[in-house]
Design a protein around this motif. Structure first.
Motif, PDB file in Angstrom:
ATOM      1  N   ILE A   2       6.284   0.579  -0.414  1.00  0.00           N
ATOM      2  CA  ILE A   2       6.000  -0.316   0.710  1.00  0.00           C
ATOM      3  C   ILE A   2       6.950  -0.002   1.847  1.00  0.00           C
ATOM      4  N   ASN A  33       2.194  -5.684  -4.341  1.00  0.00           N
ATOM      5  CA  ASN A  33       2.084  -4.443  -5.104  1.00  0.00           C
ATOM      6  C   ASN A  33       1.191  -3.479  -4.332  1.00  0.00           C
ATOM      7  N   PRO A  34       1.688  -2.300  -3.980  1.00  0.00           N
ATOM      8  CA  PRO A  34       0.881  -1.358  -3.196  1.00  0.00           C
ATOM      9  C   PRO A  34      -0.405  -0.975  -3.917  1.00  0.00           C
ATOM     10  N   SER A  36      -3.855   1.937  -3.989  1.00  0.00           N
ATOM     11  CA  SER A  36      -3.985   3.386  -3.853  1.00  0.00           C
ATOM     12  C   SER A  36      -4.652   3.840  -2.563  1.00  0.00           C
ATOM     13  N   SER A  37      -5.691   3.127  -2.127  1.00  0.00           N
ATOM     14  CA  SER A  37      -6.460   3.634  -0.987  1.00  0.00           C
ATOM     15  C   SER A  37      -7.084   2.485  -0.203  1.00  0.00           C
ATOM     16  N   PRO A  38      -6.299   1.779   0.603  1.00  0.00           N
ATOM     17  CA  PRO A  38      -6.831   0.612   1.319  1.00  0.00           C
ATOM     18  C   PRO A  38      -7.839   1.012   2.399  1.00  0.00           C
ATOM     19  N   ALA A  65      -3.383  -0.988   6.054  1.00  0.00           N
ATOM     20  CA  ALA A  65      -2.212  -0.924   5.178  1.00  0.00           C
ATOM     21  C   ALA A  65      -1.502  -2.271   5.100  1.00  0.00           C
ATOM     22  N   ASN A  70       0.450  -2.697   1.621  1.00  0.00           N
ATOM     23  CA  ASN A  70       1.190  -1.431   1.535  1.00  0.00           C
ATOM     24  C   ASN A  70       2.275  -1.323   2.594  1.00  0.00           C
ATOM     25  N   GLU A  71       2.095  -2.011   3.703  1.00  0.00           N
ATOM     26  CA  GLU A  71       3.105  -2.090   4.747  1.00  0.00           C
ATOM     27  C   GLU A  71       3.375  -3.551   5.073  1.00  0.00           C
ATOM     28  N   SER A 120      -3.003  -9.761  -3.866  1.00  0.00           N
ATOM     29  CA  SER A 120      -1.973  -8.763  -3.541  1.00  0.00           C
ATOM     30  C   SER A 120      -1.127  -8.332  -4.739  1.00  0.00           C
ATOM     31  N   THR A 164      -9.305  -1.923  -2.114  1.00  0.00           N
ATOM     32  CA  THR A 164      -8.019  -1.345  -2.515  1.00  0.00           C
ATOM     33  C   THR A 164      -8.126   0.083  -3.040  1.00  0.00           C
TER      34      THR A 164
END
Length: 491
Positions: A2, A33-34, A36-38, A65, A70-71, A120, A164
């Motif tokens: 993150i 929790n991040p 893989s491919s948002p 993201a 993820n961010e 999330s 996600t």
């Protein structure tokens, strides 16, 4: 991994974190929790603008993201909130098991709104769950919450949904997704139950003082401010539940953790709208005893508010006997407050401007006829508002013909012309609702990659009182009327 994004100025993020200033017992700090491919699936342009966001900036990869967790936008302090609740009457410790509050967006008008990611990932309150959410339920919340906003019913709202790139496992494999939810706050009856049961009186007072400052500043300095707060919450909930009943909305899971202090509708899990009028209507697959049936929602609201009153007793008065009496007196006002809101709304639905003693009997008779003949709730009032009494069996019955004569005579006793009555009815009766079959149709198409069905539905629902030609298709009933429709909580 993150990261903290620096697009805050361009995107319009303006976050505060007042809830995180409460005692540590009310939350846990942690990052999402991040994934893989948002991928950004839907972004609410009008809501984003009102919150002060730059829509174009949010649409890019940085926006996806952030909405995926993820961010972290600059200024955010992600937390999972602790709360408890009576779930179907059974008290338990709960908390944000799959959601994180990023912070509170301060709008250009100076308003404060929670920005929460739902789905999330795991938190200390997950209780064995995976902390994730599936695409279908998140899109359902988007559709229904935005429809409720269109009905002018206080509600949490949906800013965005992202997929996600990961799979979640429920009864089958489903597409993972995260909803960004916007709320006046996520303070709940269950938050106060948690404080009452697991925190000190000092911590309970800190929570109450925070709530007063955030939602009830006009009574923050009252001598009896905690009692006044309870009374105001009761008023807001009496108004809210009446609005639900007036449009045939069935929440489906009215646990105390799903009742907000702000008076907004929250958590659109097994919710749905009633078709044929029947107070015993239940859609939720888990409500096997009908605890949260349409006709029981006012009673459950009063029951939930009683649990809030119990939690507030130490603050209402140091004298326990007096505190109980004051709380009981406050709760006893709910029935009248609710009824006054409901009958005022029902008068408007029938084009009635003034008050007559016989109005309640007139309203009750219509509802009784509707129940007897299984008449569609929304379309009955829609037809009355349009003065087009056709294509529904109820309008050909002897009971309805007699009722219609009484209703017309009632309208003629008003000083307002009938044209005004019909205009009042159109502004009080939605032309369309999120029909269960239409919602399912949109969700099925979406999970298969076609979002156009949902987009058209959302567009039609954006102004439900428009009575436009484009809405006619959405007013049609499903071909199979008597099938047993069931909704699920989506967890």
């Amino acid at each position: 991994m993150i990261t903290e994004t620096k697009t805050v100025v361009k995107a319009g993020w303006n976050l505060a974190n007042s809830y995180a200033q409460l005692p540590q017992s009310f939350f846990t700090r942690l990052n999402p929790n991040p994934v893989s491919s948002p991928k950004l699936i839907i972004l609410n342009h009008p809501l984003a603008k009102s919150l002060g966001f730059n829509f174009e900036e949010l649409k890019d990869n940085d926006g996806a993201a952030i909405f995926a967790g993820n961010e972290i936008p600059e200024g955010a302090v992600p937390i999972a909130q602790a709360y408890a609740g009576h779930q179907f009457g059974h008290f338990t410790m709960l908390g944000d098991g799959r959601a994180l509050l990023l912070g509170e967006q301060i709008t250009p008008k100076g308003q404060r709104f929670d920005i929460q990611l739902k789905g999330s990932g795991r938190t200390p309150y997950s209780r064995g769950g995976d902390g994730r959410a599936a695409l279908g339920p998140m899109l359902r919340e988007y559709i229904i919450s935005e429809a409720m906003h269109g009905f002018n019913i206080p509600t949490t709202r949906s800013l965005a949904v992202v997929t996600t790139g990961e799979t979640v496992f429920r009864e089958k494999e489903e597409i993972g997704a995260i909803l960004t939810r916007v709320a006046a706050s996520h303070l709940r009856v269950g938050t106060f139950q948690y404080a009452s049961n697991w925190c000190s009186v000092g911590e309970l007072k800190a929570l109450a003082d925070y709530t007063l400052k955030r939602h009830f500043p006009e009574i923050h300095n009252d001598e009896d401010r905690y009692l006044s707060m309870l009374e105001e919450i009761i008023r807001r909930q009496a108004s809210l539940i009446a609005k639900w009943q007036l449009v045939g909305f069935i929440h489906g899971v009215m646990n105390t953790d799903n009742m907000t202090i702000s008076g907004e509708t929250i958590d659109y899990g097994p919710c749905a709208f009633m078709d044929s009028y029947n107070p015993e209507t239940v859609f939720s697959s888990i409500d096997i005893y009908g605890r949260y049936a349409y006709g029981n929602q006012p009673n459950i609201a009063a029951w939930n508010l009683s649990r809030l009153a119990e939690a507030l007793l130490p603050l209402i008065s140091d004298n326990e006997e007096l505190a109980v009496k004051l709380a009981k007196d406050a709760i006893s006002s709910f029935d009248d407050l609710y009824h006054n809101n409901w009958i005022t709304g029902m008068r408007a639905k029938l084009g009635i401007f003034n008050t007559e003693i016989e109005d309640e009997a007139l309203i009750g008779k219509l509802l009784s006829i509707m129940e007897t003949y299984g008449a569609d709730y929304t379309n009955t009032f829609r037809a009355l508002a349009l003065n087009k009494l056709e294509d529904m069996m109820i309008f050909d019955t002897e009971e309805f013909v007699k009722w219609h004569e009484m209703w017309q005579a009632r309208l003629e006793r008003q000083k307002e012309p009938k044209e005004s009555s019909y205009e009042l009815m159109k502004s009080s009766n939605p032309a369309i609702i999120p029909r269960n079959h239409r919602v399912e149709e949109a969700l099925e198409a979406a999970v298969n990659g076609d979002y156009s069905v949902m987009e058209k539905l959302n567009d039609a629902l954006s102004n439900p009182f428009e009575y436009s030609a484009k809405q006619d298709e959405y007013a049609k009933l499903p071909k199979k009327r008597n099938c047993a429709y069931r909704t699920f909580c989506g967890t």
